[in-house]
Design an enzyme around this catalytic site. Structure first.
Site, PDB file in Angstrom:
ATOM      1  N   ASP A  18       0.761  -1.250   0.092  1.00  0.00           N
ATOM      2  CA  ASP A  18      -0.078   0.065   0.004  1.00  0.00           C
ATOM      3  C   ASP A  18       0.809   1.317   0.059  1.00  0.00           C
ATOM      4  O   ASP A  18       0.669   2.223   0.922  1.00  0.00           O
ATOM      5  CB  ASP A  18      -0.946   0.121   1.284  1.00  0.00           C
ATOM      6  CG  ASP A  18      -1.800  -1.357   1.419  1.00  0.00           C
ATOM      7  OD1 ASP A  18      -2.259  -1.523   0.303  1.00  0.00           O
ATOM      8  OD2 ASP A  18      -1.843  -1.845   2.275  1.00  0.00           O
ATOM      9  N   GLU A 178     -11.794   0.906  -3.298  1.00  0.00           N
ATOM     10  CA  GLU A 178     -11.054   1.297  -2.036  1.00  0.00           C
ATOM     11  C   GLU A 178      -9.730   1.865  -2.734  1.00  0.00           C
ATOM     12  O   GLU A 178      -9.743   2.078  -3.705  1.00  0.00           O
ATOM     13  CB  GLU A 178     -10.853  -0.058  -1.239  1.00  0.00           C
ATOM     14  CG  GLU A 178      -9.894  -1.007  -1.961  1.00  0.00           C
ATOM     15  CD  GLU A 178      -9.589  -2.283  -1.081  1.00  0.00           C
ATOM     16  OE1 GLU A 178     -10.387  -2.448  -0.211  1.00  0.00           O
ATOM     17  OE2 GLU A 178      -8.945  -3.299  -1.480  1.00  0.00           O
TER      18      GLU A 178
END
Length: 534
Positions: A18, A178
């Site tokens: 991420d 997301e």
């Protein structure tokens, strides 16, 4: 003058998922997820987007983060790093804890503030500072196919919402829309987000609008994905962040996985880099199933940015062991050894959920790391005593010299490979029925298997775990030099999330436990040697 430069993906290997990246003048800064590991949110610095040096962690105090009750793959999810008017901002989610919050710092290496909470959103919040002074939070909301992106304005001093959340994107029909990021560039507001879950269908979507709340039009195809290339060696591409370099070139940093035989990866989700091109009609493009993202990438760079690694491995000490972990070195693409002769722990080390400073010492026996196990073992959901570094290579070995003389049944210490409570390997000295034994064990899908046991007579032993793509070998020596005995083999997939779940990758390190009672005997580790063998 421009030159061709070749670099190797991933630019940050091992469990560093991420990625969120920003440029401040000629410097780049990167933050990644840390989940249940402490300290939280590693922070990196680079001058070329390719070579990264860790400069600290953002979450180093209990007032910022208390994960003592978090389960594996809970804790700290995807961060977004931003910089505005001399202040660094880092926004993230403490899943099953305090929820969404952001922290601030004057320098990226910290110290970072205590959390400022925000009211809306599920996971993956992002900050955007608009030219008119407004500050927006963009975040994921909902679940599964109902997952969508919301946006609202906040007071950046307090975190208070100044508007109600508005749905700005619902994905392309896939699950788990997301990881949103909002940008203003080229006359539009661009919104990027991930979709499809974090597995093989993972992809990066792009929207644009002339207004921050839309309506947004979606690019007809993903900006980045390999979801139709099942035989490509790089899979699960997504969660992309855009960044412009000082010469006006655009790049993306994103997570991806290097599966073994297309099946599993003990390294977890890693950070990759690829150039971004812009279509004639103004859409950013990376790789929509074209297979252009490779391990070896050749790009056009200026002479200024093509000089190679700018950093040597130099320790940067920041605080005492009980408060934080010191910072050194680069992206982990080299062998490495810790002789435990510094006053602080190297930044690479991570603990499960909490530090337990009273059970970890560099001063009890100078030149050694001392661990005194608590009652929990690696298969317990409560915080066990494990200190590990991310495994960053498929083929590698870790070696330690251990002095441990347990007197009470159940006391145990040694070396381990950990994914989570459901999947891990241990090799350690244990007191069992009044006898000291060296035990090799595997926990797979929560079931414990004793792979091998041999009696131990002395207090000092050398332990080594060697890995390749398919298995781990668990070895020991009585002198550390002349002869190594292989005590057991274990399948590598045991410590892969594909086998035993979760969002992390494997850590290799040291552990101590009383297996039901607090240990009274200290374990002394003389060094920890991580060596690449590929």
């Amino acid at each position: 003058m421009s030159v061709l430069q070749t670099y190797t993906n991933p630019v940050l290997s091992g469990f560093y998922p991420d990625p969120s990246v920003i440029r401040v003048n000629d410097d780049y800064y990167l933050a990644v997820s840390s989940f249940e590991y402490y300290p939280g949110l590693p922070i990196f610095h680079s001058r070329d987007l390719i070579h990264w040096e860790q400069i600290g962690h953002a979450l180093i105090r209990k007032s910022q983060l208390d994960m003592s009750s978090r389960q594996s793959s809970q804790g700290i999810y995807a961060p977004t790093l931003r910089y505005h008017e001399g202040v660094f901002y880092l926004i993230t989610t403490d899943v099953y804890g305090i929820g969404n919050f952001y922290i601030t710092a004057e320098k990226p290496e910290g110290p970072w503030s205590d959390p400022i909470l925000i009211p809306y959103g599920n996971i993956d919040p992002s900050l955007f500072f608009d030219d008119d002074g407004k500050v927006y939070v963009t975040a994921q909301n909902g679940t599964d196919v109902e997952s969508h992106i919301i946006q609202y304005e906040i007071d950046i001093k307090t975190g208070k919402a100044l508007s109600e959340p508005v749905v700005v994107a619902r994905g392309d029909g896939g699950v788990w829309t997301e990881g949103p990021h909002l940008y203003r560039m080229k006359g539009f507001y661009y919104l990027t987000c991930a979709c499809g879950g974090t597995g093989s269908d993972h992809r990066a979507l792009v929207y644009r609008s002339v207004n921050p709340y839309g309506p947004f039009e979606i690019m007809p195809h993903p900006m980045l994905t390999h979801n139709q290339l099942p035989n490509h060696p790089i899979q699960n591409l997504g969660h992309a962040e855009l960044v412009e370099d000082a010469e006006g070139n655009w790049w993306t940093m994103f997570l991806a996985v290097r599966p073994v035989d297309g099946q599993y990866s003990v390294l977890g989700r890693e950070t990759f880099l690829a150039p971004v091109t812009w279509s004639e009609d103004g859409w950013p493009m990376v790789d929509n199933n074209e297979g252009t993202v490779q391990f070896e990438m050749t790009v056009v760079r200026s002479d200024q940015n093509a000089e190679g690694n700018l950093f040597d491995e130099q320790p940067l000490h920041t605080s005492q062991v009980g408060d934080a972990i010191a910072s050194t070195s680069g992206s982990g693409l080299t062998s490495w050894r810790d002789d435990f002769d510094e006053e602080q722990l190297n930044h690479r080390w991570a603990f499960i959920r909490t530090l337990q400073a009273e059970r970890v010492s560099l001063s009890e026996s100078p030149g050694q790391l001392t661990l005194k196990g608590n009652r929990h073992s690696l298969k317990d959901a409560e915080p066990s005593l494990f200190i590990g570094v991310r495994q960053q290579h498929r083929c590698m070995s870790v070696t330690t010299e251990l002095c441990f003389a347990p007197d009470v049944d159940g006391e145990e210490a040694g070396i381990a490979v950990r994914l989570n409570e459901q999947g891990h390997l241990t090799l350690g000295i244990r007191m069992a029925n009044g006898t000291r034994v060296l035990t090799a064990a595997a926990v797979d899908r929560g079931e414990v298997s004793i792979l091998s046991e041999v009696p131990v007579t002395g207090e000092r032993i050398w332990l080594r775990i060697t890995a390749n793509e398919w298995e781990y070998q668990l070895n020991y020596s009585n002198d550390g030099t002349t002869w190594w005995n292989t005590i057991a083999h274990a399948a590598a997939h045991i410590v892969s999330p594909e086998r035993n779940g979760g969002f992390t990758g494997a850590l290799v390190g040291l552990y101590a436990t009383g297996n039901g009672v607090d240990s009274q005997t200290s374990a002394f580790y003389d060094y920890f040697d991580y060596k690449i063998s590929e």
